[in-house]
Write an enzyme that holds these catalytic residues in place. Structure first.
Site, PDB file in Angstrom:
ATOM      1  N   TRP A  26       0.832  -1.207   0.000  1.00  0.00           N
ATOM      2  CA  TRP A  26       0.000   0.000   0.000  1.00  0.00           C
ATOM      3  C   TRP A  26       0.869   1.260   0.000  1.00  0.00           C
ATOM      4  O   TRP A  26       2.000   1.252   0.458  1.00  0.00           O
ATOM      5  CB  TRP A  26      -0.931   0.005   1.209  1.00  0.00           C
ATOM      6  CG  TRP A  26      -0.245   0.107   2.551  1.00  0.00           C
ATOM      7  CD1 TRP A  26       0.211  -0.918   3.319  1.00  0.00           C
ATOM      8  CD2 TRP A  26       0.073   1.311   3.260  1.00  0.00           C
ATOM      9  NE1 TRP A  26       0.793  -0.440   4.472  1.00  0.00           N
ATOM     10  CE2 TRP A  26       0.723   0.924   4.462  1.00  0.00           C
ATOM     11  CE3 TRP A  26      -0.116   2.671   3.014  1.00  0.00           C
ATOM     12  CZ2 TRP A  26       1.171   1.859   5.416  1.00  0.00           C
ATOM     13  CZ3 TRP A  26       0.327   3.602   3.960  1.00  0.00           C
ATOM     14  CH2 TRP A  26       0.964   3.183   5.137  1.00  0.00           C
ATOM     15  N   GLU A  62       7.552   8.480  13.522  1.00  0.00           N
ATOM     16  CA  GLU A  62       7.676   7.821  12.223  1.00  0.00           C
ATOM     17  C   GLU A  62       8.443   8.684  11.220  1.00  0.00           C
ATOM     18  O   GLU A  62       9.122   8.170  10.327  1.00  0.00           O
ATOM     19  CB  GLU A  62       6.289   7.486  11.662  1.00  0.00           C
ATOM     20  CG  GLU A  62       5.471   6.504  12.487  1.00  0.00           C
ATOM     21  CD  GLU A  62       5.951   5.064  12.335  1.00  0.00           C
ATOM     22  OE1 GLU A  62       6.928   4.821  11.610  1.00  0.00           O
ATOM     23  OE2 GLU A  62       5.334   4.184  12.964  1.00  0.00           O
ATOM     24  N   GLU A  78       8.889   1.615   6.274  1.00  0.00           N
ATOM     25  CA  GLU A  78       8.548   2.447   7.430  1.00  0.00           C
ATOM     26  C   GLU A  78       8.264   3.888   7.014  1.00  0.00           C
ATOM     27  O   GLU A  78       7.418   4.564   7.610  1.00  0.00           O
ATOM     28  CB  GLU A  78       9.694   2.419   8.444  1.00  0.00           C
ATOM     29  CG  GLU A  78       9.833   1.117   9.214  1.00  0.00           C
ATOM     30  CD  GLU A  78       8.855   1.017  10.364  1.00  0.00           C
ATOM     31  OE1 GLU A  78       8.337   2.066  10.797  1.00  0.00           O
ATOM     32  OE2 GLU A  78       8.596  -0.106  10.830  1.00  0.00           O
ATOM     33  N   HIS A 114       4.723   5.308   6.641  1.00  0.00           N
ATOM     34  CA  HIS A 114       3.895   5.566   7.820  1.00  0.00           C
ATOM     35  C   HIS A 114       3.855   7.059   8.158  1.00  0.00           C
ATOM     36  O   HIS A 114       2.786   7.635   8.373  1.00  0.00           O
ATOM     37  CB  HIS A 114       4.427   4.786   9.033  1.00  0.00           C
ATOM     38  CG  HIS A 114       4.491   3.312   8.807  1.00  0.00           C
ATOM     39  ND1 HIS A 114       5.176   2.461   9.647  1.00  0.00           N
ATOM     40  CD2 HIS A 114       3.956   2.530   7.826  1.00  0.00           C
ATOM     41  CE1 HIS A 114       5.070   1.221   9.196  1.00  0.00           C
ATOM     42  NE2 HIS A 114       4.329   1.239   8.093  1.00  0.00           N
ATOM     43  N   GLU A 173       9.423  -2.534  17.647  1.00  0.00           N
ATOM     44  CA  GLU A 173       8.425  -2.768  16.596  1.00  0.00           C
ATOM     45  C   GLU A 173       7.110  -3.289  17.175  1.00  0.00           C
ATOM     46  O   GLU A 173       6.034  -2.928  16.707  1.00  0.00           O
ATOM     47  CB  GLU A 173       8.968  -3.756  15.548  1.00  0.00           C
ATOM     48  CG  GLU A 173      10.107  -3.221  14.696  1.00  0.00           C
ATOM     49  CD  GLU A 173       9.667  -2.251  13.624  1.00  0.00           C
ATOM     50  OE1 GLU A 173       8.499  -1.822  13.623  1.00  0.00           O
ATOM     51  OE2 GLU A 173      10.495  -1.906  12.768  1.00  0.00           O
ATOM     52  N   THR A 207       5.311  -0.310  18.847  1.00  0.00           N
ATOM     53  CA  THR A 207       4.626   0.565  17.902  1.00  0.00           C
ATOM     54  C   THR A 207       3.404  -0.122  17.286  1.00  0.00           C
ATOM     55  O   THR A 207       2.406   0.535  16.988  1.00  0.00           O
ATOM     56  CB  THR A 207       5.570   1.048  16.780  1.00  0.00           C
ATOM     57  OG1 THR A 207       6.224  -0.082  16.188  1.00  0.00           O
ATOM     58  CG2 THR A 207       6.618   2.000  17.318  1.00  0.00           C
ATOM     59  N   ASP A 242       2.135  -3.525   9.386  1.00  0.00           N
ATOM     60  CA  ASP A 242       3.532  -3.415   8.953  1.00  0.00           C
ATOM     61  C   ASP A 242       4.475  -3.611  10.137  1.00  0.00           C
ATOM     62  O   ASP A 242       5.485  -4.321  10.055  1.00  0.00           O
ATOM     63  CB  ASP A 242       3.803  -2.040   8.340  1.00  0.00           C
ATOM     64  CG  ASP A 242       3.252  -1.886   6.929  1.00  0.00           C
ATOM     65  OD1 ASP A 242       2.751  -2.886   6.373  1.00  0.00           O
ATOM     66  OD2 ASP A 242       3.337  -0.772   6.381  1.00  0.00           O
ATOM     67  N   GLU A 243       4.149  -2.946  11.236  1.00  0.00           N
ATOM     68  CA  GLU A 243       5.015  -3.023  12.420  1.00  0.00           C
ATOM     69  C   GLU A 243       5.097  -4.461  12.945  1.00  0.00           C
ATOM     70  O   GLU A 243       6.160  -4.903  13.387  1.00  0.00           O
ATOM     71  CB  GLU A 243       4.491  -2.097  13.528  1.00  0.00           C
ATOM     72  CG  GLU A 243       4.309  -0.642  13.138  1.00  0.00           C
ATOM     73  CD  GLU A 243       5.618   0.109  12.910  1.00  0.00           C
ATOM     74  OE1 GLU A 243       6.682  -0.531  12.787  1.00  0.00           O
ATOM     75  OE2 GLU A 243       5.568   1.345  12.842  1.00  0.00           O
ATOM     76  N   HIS A 297       7.486  -6.443  10.760  1.00  0.00           N
ATOM     77  CA  HIS A 297       8.865  -6.071  11.068  1.00  0.00           C
ATOM     78  C   HIS A 297       9.311  -6.646  12.416  1.00  0.00           C
ATOM     79  O   HIS A 297      10.451  -7.097  12.566  1.00  0.00           O
ATOM     80  CB  HIS A 297       8.998  -4.542  11.069  1.00  0.00           C
ATOM     81  CG  HIS A 297       8.656  -3.910   9.759  1.00  0.00           C
ATOM     82  ND1 HIS A 297       8.331  -2.580   9.613  1.00  0.00           N
ATOM     83  CD2 HIS A 297       8.580  -4.449   8.505  1.00  0.00           C
ATOM     84  CE1 HIS A 297       8.079  -2.324   8.335  1.00  0.00           C
ATOM     85  NE2 HIS A 297       8.216  -3.443   7.650  1.00  0.00           N
TER      86      HIS A 297
END
Length: 331
Positions: free
Chosen positions: A33, A76, A113, A116, A166, A169, A198-199, A202
């Site tokens: 995305w 971020e 990252e 974000h 990670e 967050t 996403d976090e 990761h």
């Protein structure tokens, strides 16, 4: 052999596996995305209508919420600091003249990252609920001030830190998204939820890095883990300050705000530690050196100790007046 040389040997031994980690935990640029997937389309005739809708939904969110969202965004946005820090870690080797798996990982991770901060920054700008110039000043300060997370150039400590951070967050963005949804703000909820996803990816990657290293050098990794927990895992934005303020002053106030709102709490810190102890099977490690065994015992006892401390902790209930969020952020 020195600790530094052992670390370097282990990083070099694992490096061929990094491409596999990238395929498993990162998403190709063309498939992932992008911020414009969630924001009003500036090329559309309906752009102003979409912005008006966004601004209307934003009015339902309260002061502490905006402070938390702003601080999350600024954190971020400081990706240049994080990338430059990780690129200097022992074993990353960005200057060898060949494609190194670790340096490829750091660049690709940073690129993911970076989206974000982009999407949250644009949302804040369009919402009309915050003072963007003050936010931009704080962001510039944070990047300029740098940070010190207590890891030095040690890859083991850096991977412990990123694994922990990670997941922290992930928790924060997920809860902010949930609160936005409860207030009827579906757009912001989607943004925060997908960022949280996403976090988590990761986190799983860095968690696997540590587990892999644990198989190669359990003594060194346990000692590094214990050392990081003794220092405490500080947030990457711990130097946060507003215009005219001193380094770290705004971060303390933001932490109180996040604790009050329940976005990220002392209990979350303890729960993350427990999860890492379990996944890395700290309780089952055997055959360690005397020093590493002491570190292992310390890690196993630490959650209970932190639990007792957290029960005595008190946080300010007063709303500090941030320059980022003015009267129009109050509901």
């Amino acid at each position: 052999m020195s600790i530094k040389n052992v670390r370097l040997e282990v990083m070099q031994a694992i490096e061929p596996k990094v491409d596999g980690f990238m395929n498993e935990y990162l998403i190709p640029t063309e498939k992932i995305w992008q911020p414009t997937d969630f924001l009003p389309d500036s090329q559309s005739d309906k752009f102003f209508d979409e912005v008006e809708k966004l601004r209307g939904e934003a009015k339902e969110l309260g002061y502490d919420f905006w402070v938390t969202l702003v601080a999350d965004t600024i954190t971020e946005e400081a990706l240049p600091t994080y990338e430059s820090w990780l690129m200097d870690v022992e074993g990353i080797d960005q200057h060898s003249g060949k494609e190194n798996g670790w340096s490829k990982w750091v660049r690709a991770w940073t690129a993911e990252e970076n989206r974000h901060g982009d999407v949250l920054n644009k949302y804040l700008y369009l919402s009309g609920r915050v003072n963007m110039r003050e936010i931009e000043i704080t962001t510039q300060h944070l990047i300029s001030d740098g940070f010190d997370i207590g890891t030095d150039r040690d890859p083991y400590k850096n991977f412990v830190y990123t694994t922990f951070q990670e997941l922290a967050t992930n928790i924060s963005h997920k809860r902010v998204g949930k609160m936005a949804r409860q207030k009827g703000n579906g757009l912001l909820a989607k943004m925060c939820t997908i960022i949280a996803g996403d976090e988590m990816r990761h986190h799983l990657a860095y968690r696997e890095f540590v587990k892999t290293i644990m198989g190669q050098d359990p003594d060194g990794m346990v000692l590094a883990f214990a050392d990081m927990m003794k220092k405490k895992i500080v947030m990457p934005a711990h130097f946060l300050r507003e215009s005219g303020g001193s380094i770290g002053e705004a971060f303390e106030q933001f932490s109180n705000c996040a604790q009050r709102l329940g976005v990220y709490t002392a209990q979350d810190y303890i729960d993350i530690l427990k999860k890492l102890n379990d996944y890395w099977e700290i309780g089952n490690l055997r055959g360690l050196s005397d020093q590493a065994e002491k570190a292992r015992v310390y890690l196993m006892k630490l959650p209970e100790r932190l639990q007792r401390i957290s029960e005595r902790m008190q946080f300010s209930q007063d709303q500090y007046r941030f320059k980022w969020v003015e009267a129009n952020g109050m509901i």
